[in-house]
Design a protein around this motif. Structure first.
Motif, PDB file in Angstrom:
ATOM      1  N   ALA A  79      70.416 -20.556  16.825  1.00 53.78           N
ATOM      2  CA  ALA A  79      71.353 -21.580  17.264  1.00 53.78           C
ATOM      3  C   ALA A  79      72.525 -20.960  18.024  1.00 53.78           C
ATOM      4  N   GLY A 115      86.714  -8.522  -2.214  1.00 49.76           N
ATOM      5  CA  GLY A 115      85.875  -9.704  -2.123  1.00 49.76           C
ATOM      6  C   GLY A 115      84.947  -9.689  -0.930  1.00 49.76           C
ATOM      7  N   GLU A 116      85.520  -9.952   0.233  1.00 49.56           N
ATOM      8  CA  GLU A 116      84.702 -10.168   1.419  1.00 49.56           C
ATOM      9  C   GLU A 116      83.936  -8.913   1.832  1.00 49.56           C
ATOM     10  N   LEU A 140      80.768  -9.255  -1.720  1.00 52.79           N
ATOM     11  CA  LEU A 140      79.785 -10.037  -0.957  1.00 52.79           C
ATOM     12  C   LEU A 140      78.562  -9.193  -0.630  1.00 52.79           C
ATOM     13  N   MET A 169      76.437  -8.910  -3.626  1.00 54.09           N
ATOM     14  CA  MET A 169      75.739 -10.170  -3.890  1.00 54.09           C
ATOM     15  C   MET A 169      74.514 -10.320  -3.005  1.00 54.09           C
ATOM     16  N   LEU A 170      74.664  -9.915  -1.757  1.00 55.50           N
ATOM     17  CA  LEU A 170      73.607 -10.169  -0.775  1.00 55.50           C
ATOM     18  C   LEU A 170      72.637  -9.002  -0.639  1.00 55.50           C
ATOM     19  N   ASN A 171      73.016  -7.831  -1.129  1.00 56.71           N
ATOM     20  CA  ASN A 171      72.170  -6.637  -1.011  1.00 56.71           C
ATOM     21  C   ASN A 171      71.687  -6.436   0.423  1.00 56.71           C
ATOM     22  N   VAL A 224      84.897 -14.625  -0.196  1.00 53.25           N
ATOM     23  CA  VAL A 224      83.459 -14.443  -0.409  1.00 53.25           C
ATOM     24  C   VAL A 224      82.724 -15.717   0.003  1.00 53.25           C
ATOM     25  N   ASN A 272      83.685 -17.691   2.326  1.00 57.63           N
ATOM     26  CA  ASN A 272      83.672 -17.631   3.790  1.00 57.63           C
ATOM     27  C   ASN A 272      82.521 -16.755   4.284  1.00 57.63           C
ATOM     28  N   GLY A 273      82.297 -15.651   3.563  1.00 62.24           N
ATOM     29  CA  GLY A 273      81.174 -14.786   3.922  1.00 62.24           C
ATOM     30  C   GLY A 273      79.847 -15.515   3.832  1.00 62.24           C
ATOM     31  N   MET A 274      79.694 -16.340   2.798  1.00 60.57           N
ATOM     32  CA  MET A 274      78.473 -17.130   2.661  1.00 60.57           C
ATOM     33  C   MET A 274      78.411 -18.225   3.731  1.00 60.57           C
ATOM     34  N   ARG A 315      79.511 -18.102   6.758  1.00 56.71           N
ATOM     35  CA  ARG A 315      79.135 -17.601   8.073  1.00 56.71           C
ATOM     36  C   ARG A 315      77.805 -16.852   8.012  1.00 56.71           C
ATOM     37  N   ARG A 316      77.217 -16.760   6.807  1.00 58.15           N
ATOM     38  CA  ARG A 316      75.994 -16.017   6.609  1.00 58.15           C
ATOM     39  C   ARG A 316      74.872 -16.568   7.481  1.00 58.15           C
ATOM     40  N   THR A 329      66.331  -8.992   2.363  1.00 58.81           N
ATOM     41  CA  THR A 329      67.598  -9.507   1.859  1.00 58.81           C
ATOM     42  C   THR A 329      67.333 -10.838   1.175  1.00 58.81           C
ATOM     43  N   ILE A 330      66.873 -10.760  -0.072  1.00 59.45           N
ATOM     44  CA  ILE A 330      66.397 -11.970  -0.738  1.00 59.45           C
ATOM     45  C   ILE A 330      67.507 -12.978  -0.983  1.00 59.45           C
ATOM     46  N   ALA A 331      68.744 -12.506  -0.959  1.00 62.22           N
ATOM     47  CA  ALA A 331      69.830 -13.448  -1.220  1.00 62.22           C
ATOM     48  C   ALA A 331      70.145 -14.301   0.003  1.00 62.22           C
ATOM     49  N   SER A 332      69.560 -13.997   1.136  1.00 60.12           N
ATOM     50  CA  SER A 332      69.861 -14.826   2.307  1.00 60.12           C
ATOM     51  C   SER A 332      68.600 -15.199   3.064  1.00 60.12           C
ATOM     52  N   ALA A 381      70.756 -25.463  12.157  1.00 54.72           N
ATOM     53  CA  ALA A 381      71.550 -24.265  12.414  1.00 54.72           C
ATOM     54  C   ALA A 381      71.183 -23.220  11.375  1.00 54.72           C
ATOM     55  N   ARG A 382      71.484 -21.970  11.680  1.00 52.81           N
ATOM     56  CA  ARG A 382      71.147 -20.881  10.773  1.00 52.81           C
ATOM     57  C   ARG A 382      72.298 -20.522   9.846  1.00 52.81           C
ATOM     58  N   GLU A 410      66.671 -14.381  -8.854  1.00 54.66           N
ATOM     59  CA  GLU A 410      68.092 -14.006  -8.855  1.00 54.66           C
ATOM     60  C   GLU A 410      68.997 -15.180  -8.496  1.00 54.66           C
ATOM     61  N   THR A 427      75.955 -19.904  -8.088  1.00 55.40           N
ATOM     62  CA  THR A 427      77.131 -19.086  -7.766  1.00 55.40           C
ATOM     63  C   THR A 427      77.467 -19.178  -6.284  1.00 55.40           C
ATOM     64  N   GLY A 428      76.453 -18.987  -5.453  1.00 57.29           N
ATOM     65  CA  GLY A 428      76.685 -19.046  -4.016  1.00 57.29           C
ATOM     66  C   GLY A 428      77.135 -20.429  -3.574  1.00 57.29           C
TER      67      GLY A 428
END
Lengths: 420, 539
Positions: free
Chosen positions: A122, A269-270, A274, A277-279, B123, B125-127, B129-130, B139-142, B151-152, B375, B384-385
């Motif tokens: 996108a 945090g950031e 993070l 969390m995301l590895n 954190v 915010n990080g998610m 914009r992830r 990257t199994i968490a995303s 949108a991605r 997870e 959590t996310g």
């Protein structure tokens, strides 16, 4: 409740008496002197980087590329120590995205490989590759990118289409141009761009070496001019220094807000939690150069320097003066001791990450899922930063800065004043 | 930059110069809303029965009598219009942030966050914009994108946390805008609709495409459509020999990937709304909103105001709808969870399907690999996310107002009140007092919305009911921050589909209940109109 809100805000004059009124001024002066010196050191580092980039472009070789990378790494040392001046100081806050924005969609800038997001993304510009495309379409308008100038990068390409990942300027764009993508995942190694990406004529790899050189030169020039501007804000009569010192309580709060926000939300945090969390091996601050351990470490050092009122310059001299530590120690020596201990412990914990990384255990390897040692190292850093923020909160409270409410005193004479 | 239509037609003319492609679905005019007699009478009978709605999503500390009196006093309509009012510039109460003159103005953490909360914000915010990737990934968490998506990442639509915009032309994608879709369900009644809420319009998902059209898909799958829009311009004559030009959109769902839409499909264009102040809107006491509800226009002021009431999956009960252009979601959490599922195709504890928003008819979509992991509780984003993104979405600070003491702004404020804008765009509330260190607790805020549904006339209608909102009703949007739209987003497109290119155009589009106020703006002295716009720009 720890931030300055509005310039017109009426600050509660809760600061204890006038006893340390004079020393507050001195403490703020020390802080501004440290800001000026560390931005000046950052500027010096950027100028040396510019010289190295100029040499690389003039005579591309493995050696000149390596020298440019070394200059970039050196330039980051003072800059990361300035990040503590963000958050509390509006002038720094509004500016810093130009020089230190991350993460970035590097496909905007140059060629990318691997499983990188293609044009179905996108963010259509994520695969733009402006170095290979002297003309492109932005929101339906044709953009002429024939000449890659600092103005073009700053005004048109940076955050194009309002997408924050379209980072076109600053340290991390330069980092990508010097290192290239780190395709090693959680494995050993950083980005490994060949020097021939800057070779002219037949030796040029990946095409458009002239435009790549032009981009690198423009981005470096822009970094230098942005830092020149910021140094000027902190000199005598500069706007950042003037804003800081016009109100003592607000100034002290700006110092502590910067310390706390950089420690906790931004770094712990950031930039750290993070990633755990995301590895994700890309979820690190300097993902191309694998320099993240230094980013975090010098953030911690910067926070410590502000509290102790002492900054060691890149030439070994120090800038120091009356400090927050002196101010707190006068009335609450135990709290001052605690604060200094927490700062030292956090720097030590961040130093352990740095030590391990320099011994070959890179930050992106620490982030791998199931890597217990890496997770423990990073979490000790996170915990150290969180612990020191707790002490920062106590300092705010002891200095009487915590009672700041934008709605003023709780007066029943004014019914609106009760909210909060 | 602005798409133009070669021929200028008057609004009354139904003809369009847009060539219909085969496979394209013509969106306008749409079907008349279907009314089931039994449901309508039930709705009328029960309009006043919402007093039992509760704010169960919050840990509320009940107001004392003393507090009630003070809240009433501070939110009463002011009498003195000669200067700025106390705290008027702090639109978001203690959450108010400095009004930056950069595109980051909407992206700041609320000013009253603790350092802990700031960490959650960062954190989150990080998610936000992830960039989500297709499953499986290291990257199994995303992973878990799509298979169909708009949108991605959250941020790709909520650009700079500001408003989205329609495509700027044929070369531009509809990145921050999409179409909702549904069909009438004439056979449905209160007995057959599970968890039926009185007054809900009976509709069902489009059998093939679901409730939302996605214009992107993973490799190997077809996207559902491409959004096409063309505009017809109409001139409006204003007092003082001034002329404004409105553009009327005509949407097409082109390049349909899964066959034609149902013949009765109803489509509703939506741009991404701004993100600021949502935790404060969520903390306005429901009864302070319902007090302005006047479904039968009992006071004969021409303004009804009806509450949206929706079923909360989280709290398993009817709740006041607050978020979305028709207030289809009761809480920021549920809004966030539905956006993850519908817009990005990310399953979560509230919307559990790994295939996101694809229907059973889209078999290649349902068969695609999912990204759910132990997870994350078996979902593509875990609690959590989801909580972190929700916290972020709740705590984006509202910028302080500018120029509150400017003479023209003050004049515009008087016009805003006198013309009747405040009948729906209600200025002030005091939020609930809340347990713990909730940053939304007990703030005097200035959002300029009544959070209710209003009939905005046929011009703005999408003719697609949603919940209790009919095809002409929209929730009053908050106005705080609108004057910073250009700064944040680089455009000044307003309304649910971005058709208005300026604040004045947005005002002129108001119809239905707001027709009288809109006409007053057309007829008022140009100086008053200019002052009104200047006032809106200061919000």
């Amino acid at each position: 409740m720890l931030r300055t809100i509005l310039t017109t805000t009426i600050l509660a004059t809760a600061i204890a008496g006038t006893a340390h009124a004079q020393s507050a001024t001195e403490v703020l002066d020390t802080y501004a002197d440290i800001a000026e010196a560390s931005y000046a050191d950052s500027l010096t580092g950027a100028e040396m980087l510019k010289d190295a980039v100029t040499a690389l472009i003039a005579a591309p070789s493995a050696n000149t590329l390596q020298a440019a990378r070394a200059a970039w790494l050196e330039a980051r040392v003072p800059y990361q120590q300035t990040e503590v001046f963000r958050f509390g100081n509006p002038i720094v806050d509004d500016w810093e995205g130009k020089v230190n924005a991350w993460p970035l969609d590097e496909g905007l800038i140059d060629y990318v490989e691997g499983a990188y997001a293609g044009p179905t993304d996108a963010n259509q510009l994520a695969a733009l590759n402006v170095i290979a495309n002297p003309s492109f379409t932005l929101s339906g308008t044709t953009i002429d990118a024939t000449e890659i100038t600092p103005e073009f990068l700053e005004s048109i390409l940076h955050e194009a289409d309002g997408i924050e990942a379209n980072v076109a300027t600053g340290y991390h764009a330069i980092e990508f141009l010097l290192w290239g993508q780190d395709l090693n995942g959680h494995g050993d190694g950083a980005g490994n761009r060949p020097w021939t990406d800057y070779a002219q004529g037949e030796n040029c790899t990946h095409g458009n070496c002239d435009r790549r050189s032009e981009y690198l030169a423009a981005a470096t020039d822009l970094l230098v001019s942005d830092l020149e501007w910021m140094v000027a804000q902190w000199t005598d009569g500069g706007a950042a220094r003037a804003t800081l010192t016009e109100d003592e309580e607000a100034g002290l709060l700006a110092m502590l807000t910067g310390m706390g926000s950089l420690s906790y939300g931004e770094t712990a945090g950031e930039r750290m939690r993070l990633g755990l969390m995301l590895n994700d091996p890309e979820e690190e601050h300097s993902c191309f150069a694998d320099n993240t351990h230094n980013d975090h470490f010098y953030n911690g050092v910067g926070v410590q320097s502000v509290y102790l009122g002492s900054y060691t310059r890149t030439d070994g001299t120090t800038v120091s003066g009356p400090s927050l530590s002196d101010m707190v120690g006068k009335t609450e020596p135990a709290l001052d001791f605690e604060m200094r201990a927490r700062l030292a412990e956090a720097v030590l914990a961040l130093g352990e990450i740095k030590t391990a990384a320099e011994a070959g255990f890179a930050y992106d390897e620490m982030l791998a899922r199931g890597n217990a040692g890496g997770e423990a190292l990073i979490m000790r850093g996170v915990d150290g930063l969180i612990a020191q923020t707790r002490s920062i909160e106590r300092v705010v409270s002891v200095l009487g800065l915590g009672g700041i409410e934008i709605e003023g005193s709780d007066s029943l004479d004014n019914p609106s004043a009760v909210f909060q | 930059m602005i798409p133009t239509v070669a021929t200028r037609l008057l609004a009354a003319s139904p003809s369009r110069s847009v060539a219909m492609k085969r496979n394209c679905h013509k969106l306008l005019p749409l079907i008349v809303i279907l009314a089931v007699p039994g449901l309508v009478s039930a709705q009328q009978a029960s309009e006043t029965s919402w007093a039992g709605l509760k704010d169960v999503h919050l840990d509320v500390i009940p107001r004392t009598e003393d507090e009630r009196a003070r809240v009433a006093a501070v939110t009463a309509r002011p009498k003195d219009f000669s200067g700025p009012w106390a705290f008027e510039q702090n639109a978001g109460g203690a959450q108010t942030v400095r009004a930056r003159d950069t595109s980051d103005a909407f992206s700041q953490p609320a000013s009253n966050l603790t350092f802990d909360q700031e960490l959650d914000f960062k954190v989150g915010n990080g998610m936000f914009r992830r960039i989500w990737v297709s499953a499986p990934a290291s990257t199994i968490a995303s992973d878990g994108l799509g298979p169909l998506y708009n949108a991605r990442s959250c941020q790709r639509c909520h650009l700079k946390d500001g408003r989205g915009h329609p495509p700027e032309g044929p070369e531009d994608s509809a990145v921050s805008m999409f179409l909702r879709v549904s069909i009438p369900a004439p056979d449905a009644d209160a007995e057959t609709i599970e968890k039926y809420i009185v007054g809900t319009h009976p509709i069902a998902a489009e059998p093939t495409y679901g409730t939302q059209l996605q214009d992107f898909s993973l490799p190997g799958l077809r996207p559902e459509y491409r959004l096409g829009v063309e505009y017809t311009e109409t001139e409006i004559t204003l007092s003082g020999n001034q002329v404004a030009t409105l553009r009327t959109p005509d949407y097409t769902a082109a390049d349909l990937g899964y066959g034609p839409l149902d013949a009765q499909a109803m489509l509703s264009p939506r741009v991404a709304p701004q993100m600021i102040g949502m935790g404060l809107l969520e903390a306005i006491p429901v009864q302070d909103i319902l007090v302005w509800s006047d479904p039968e226009d009992a006071d004969h002021d021409g303004i009804s105001g009806r509450p949206q009431v929706v079923w909360s999956d989280v709290h398993d009960r009817p709740m006041l709808g607050r978020f979305g252009h028709k207030a289809g979601n009761p809480t920021v959490l549920e809004q966030t969870a539905s956006a993850f599922a519908g817009d990005i195709g990310i399953s979560n504890p509230i919307h559990t399907a790994g295939s996101g928003e694809c229907t059973d008819a889209q078999t290649d979509c349902t068969a695609a690999l999912h990204g759910g992991d132990a997870e994350q509780g078996g979902y593509e984003i875990g609690q959590t996310g989801l909580d972190l993104v929700t916290f972020y979405s709740r705590t984006l600070g509202v910028p302080a107002r500018r120029t509150v003491d400017d003479a023209q702004v003050l004049r515009g404020r008087k016009v805003f009140f006198d013309a009747g804008c405040v009948s729906c765009h209600r200025p002030t509330y005091v939020t609930h007092r809340l347990e713990g260190d909730n940053p939304a607790s007990f703030q005097l805020i200035w959002p300029y919305t009544d959070m209710l549904l209003h009939d905005m006339g046929p011009g703005l209608a999408d003719n697609r009911p949603e919940g209790r909102a009919n095809g002409q009703e929209w929730r009053t949007p908050p106005l705080w921050g609108i004057g910073m739209t250009e700064t944040v987003s680089g455009h000044s497109y307003f309304l649910h589909d971005g058709r208005a290119r300026s604040l004045l155009e947005a005002v002129l589009w108001h119809g239905g209940e707001a027709q009288g106020v809109r006409d007053a703006v057309v007829d008022m002295p140009p100086e008053d109109r200019d002052a009104l716009i200047r006032y809106l720009e200061s919000l």
